[in-house]
Structure formats: C-alpha cells, structure tokens
Design an enzyme around this catalytic site. Structure first.
Site, mmCIF file in Angstrom:
data_model
loop_
_atom_site.group_PDB
_atom_site.id
_atom_site.type_symbol
_atom_site.label_atom_id
_atom_site.label_comp_id
_atom_site.label_asym_id
_atom_site.label_seq_id
_atom_site.Cartn_x
_atom_site.Cartn_y
_atom_site.Cartn_z
ATOM 1 N N SER A 29 23.305 22.189 49.095
ATOM 2 C CA SER A 29 24.094 22.880 48.237
ATOM 3 C C SER A 29 24.886 24.117 48.973
ATOM 4 O O SER A 29 25.170 25.184 48.646
ATOM 5 C CB SER A 29 22.886 23.922 47.537
ATOM 6 O OG SER A 29 21.860 24.070 48.193
ATOM 7 N N TYR A 168 27.238 3.149 47.424
ATOM 8 C CA TYR A 168 27.309 4.297 46.581
ATOM 9 C C TYR A 168 26.621 4.324 45.582
ATOM 10 O O TYR A 168 25.715 4.830 44.951
ATOM 11 C CB TYR A 168 28.512 5.051 46.788
ATOM 12 C CG TYR A 168 28.341 6.439 45.945
ATOM 13 C CD1 TYR A 168 28.045 7.546 46.366
ATOM 14 C CD2 TYR A 168 29.267 6.638 44.639
ATOM 15 C CE1 TYR A 168 27.936 8.643 45.564
ATOM 16 C CE2 TYR A 168 29.315 7.683 43.995
ATOM 17 C CZ TYR A 168 28.590 8.823 44.349
ATOM 18 O OH TYR A 168 28.607 9.893 43.870
#
Length: 278
Positions: A29, A168
């Site tokens: 974050s 991914y």
C-alpha cells in the site's frame, strides 16, 4: 459452529461509511491502488496498517496519507509479504485485524515463451501466496468475533487473460478461486469475502510502464494510453484508464457495514472492459 451475527442497523437515509471502530491492513500500500485504498480507509476513520518492502517507501506513504487526513491513525510496516519471513514479521507486529485487503501484486509484460520457471514461481508467490498466508492467519479471529472483511484485488485480466502477460493473468484467476473458496468456507460467520477486479488503471506501476514504453517509442504517454485501450481493451465503455480512487471507492464500500450482504462476489471496476452482463 459459527456464531450467527445480528443484522446491522443501517439508517435508510444515510450511506456514510464509518470505520472509526475498525482496524485494517492493506498489503502493498505504498503506491497506486494500495495507497488509494489505505487513504480511503483512513478517511472513513479506520486504523490502517500501511505496508511496503522498504521503510523509506512506507514512510513516504504515511506522510502522504497524513497530509490528506490529519490525525489519521496509521501504522507502517516494512516487510516483503511475498515471502514467509515477511508475513511472519507482520503477524508478530499485528496479530489481528478487522479488515484485510490483499492488494499486493506485481505485473510485467513478457511473451509466454520467454517466461521462466523462476518468474512463474515469483508471480505466484507474490500475487497469490501472500494473500493466502494473510487470509489464513487473520480470518479465524474475525470468525471468533463474528465480523470481518477479507478482500482480494484480482483484475479483469483474471477473466480475459492477456497474451502479453499470461503469468499475471493466471495469478489473478487464482485469486478469484481463493476468494470464492474462502467465502464458502466462512459462510454464516459474519465475515464477508470478496474479490475486486480493476480494469486498466492509472496507478504508479501502470504509469511508469507507459512512460517507459513512451520513451522507447518517442511518443507521449497519453497517446500511448489511448492506443493501448484501442488495441488491447477496445471494449472499454469509459474509454479511458480508471483512477486509483475509483477502485478504492469500491474497496472501502465492501469494507463497510453497509456491504454486509455482499460476499462470495467478484466485483468489477473495469470500465466495462469485460463484455458480460454477469
């Protein structure tokens, strides 16, 4: 046996999200979507754990949030949550939480035949196993308290695997399976589990990706973004990249008491890229 929680009392004339009595962890974050989520939770009053791999990045993120939310209750933890040792460090410093946002993730454009075994493993460790470890640790205490929120940041690439980064896409599909499976496991406990699927978003990572390509090709980043959407995401209905705040808004809502009946879901913030009505 799971304790059946009482139905929340929600004012019909208000959708104000108040998380002032909640504690939240947002993995990965320090920038992009993760930072926007941490900021959004702090604005809603939650105590928020900000996480990144280096102390410098964590400190920078904390300063950015405090600049926008004076008095925000924050804790910064530098740990690589893609590795067991990093997760253990987090667990030692933060034993429990009410809200877990599994945001940590990496991406890279690379042709399928050039992706090595080591790269496949790295993507799985960071994108999938970090979320598995954190959810396995934090969810049981949520169940005991009869309330909790677990979220997984997947992607529209988990539904429409991009040929330019298959590894991914595979990890983002895996997160959808983990999310639904955990939601089934925690049925009736008062703990909701959901996946959020952003589409192309102007995060720091994506911005740097386009900027690098723009430099290599000698064109403007804005033009490259438009060309990318036209060529690779022509089904976009908003016909632009989403902002990190737009994704964070969905996450903050799902963390609220107002979202108590939403669980086991995969909610798209993809600008309509996925051509599906379900």
């Amino acid at each position: 046996m799971h304790r059946v929680p009482a139905f929340p009392t929600i004012r019909e004339d208000s959708m104000k999200i108040d998380l002032s009595d909640k504690h939240a962890i947002v993995s990965g974050s320090t920038a992009g979507i993760g930072l926007a989520i941490a900021l959004g939770l702090a604005q809603a009053g939650a105590t928020v754990v900000v996480n990144g791999r280096t102390q410098e990045r964590v400190d920078q993120a904390l300063a950015q949030i405090r600049d926008k939310v004076p008095g925000a209750r924050l804790q910064g933890i530098a740990a690589d949550l893609g590795a067991p040792d990093g997760a253990a460090l987090l667990f030692k410093q933060v034993p429990e939480t009410d809200i877990l946002i599994n945001n940590l993730g990496i991406f890279e454009a690379k042709p399928f035949f050039d992706i090595s075994d080591e790269e496949w493993q790295r993507f799985f460790d960071v994108n999938v196993m970090s979320a598995v470890r954190l959810s396995r640790h934090y969810a049981p205490a949520m169940v005991k308290r009869g309330w909790g929120r677990v979220q997984f940041l997947s992607s529209e690439s988990g539904l429409q695997i991009p040929k330019e980064m298959v590894h991914y896409g595979v990890t983002k599909t895996a997160l959808l399976a983990v999310s639904r499976g955990l939601a089934e496991t925690l049925a009736g406990s008062g703990v909701t589990v959901n996946a959020v699927l952003p589409g192309p978003t102007r995060s720091e990572g994506v911005g740097n990706f386009f900027a690098s390509m723009a430099r290599d090709q000698g064109v403007a980043s804005e033009a490259l973004e438009r060309d990318f959407l036209k060529e690779h995401r022509p089904s976009s209905l908003i016909q632009r990249l989403a902002t990190v705040e737009e994704v964070a808004n969905m996450v903050v809502y799902l963390a609220s008491v107002q979202a108590s009946a939403t669980t086991g879901a995969a909610l798209r913030v993809d600008g309509g890229v996925v051509r599906s009505i379900s």
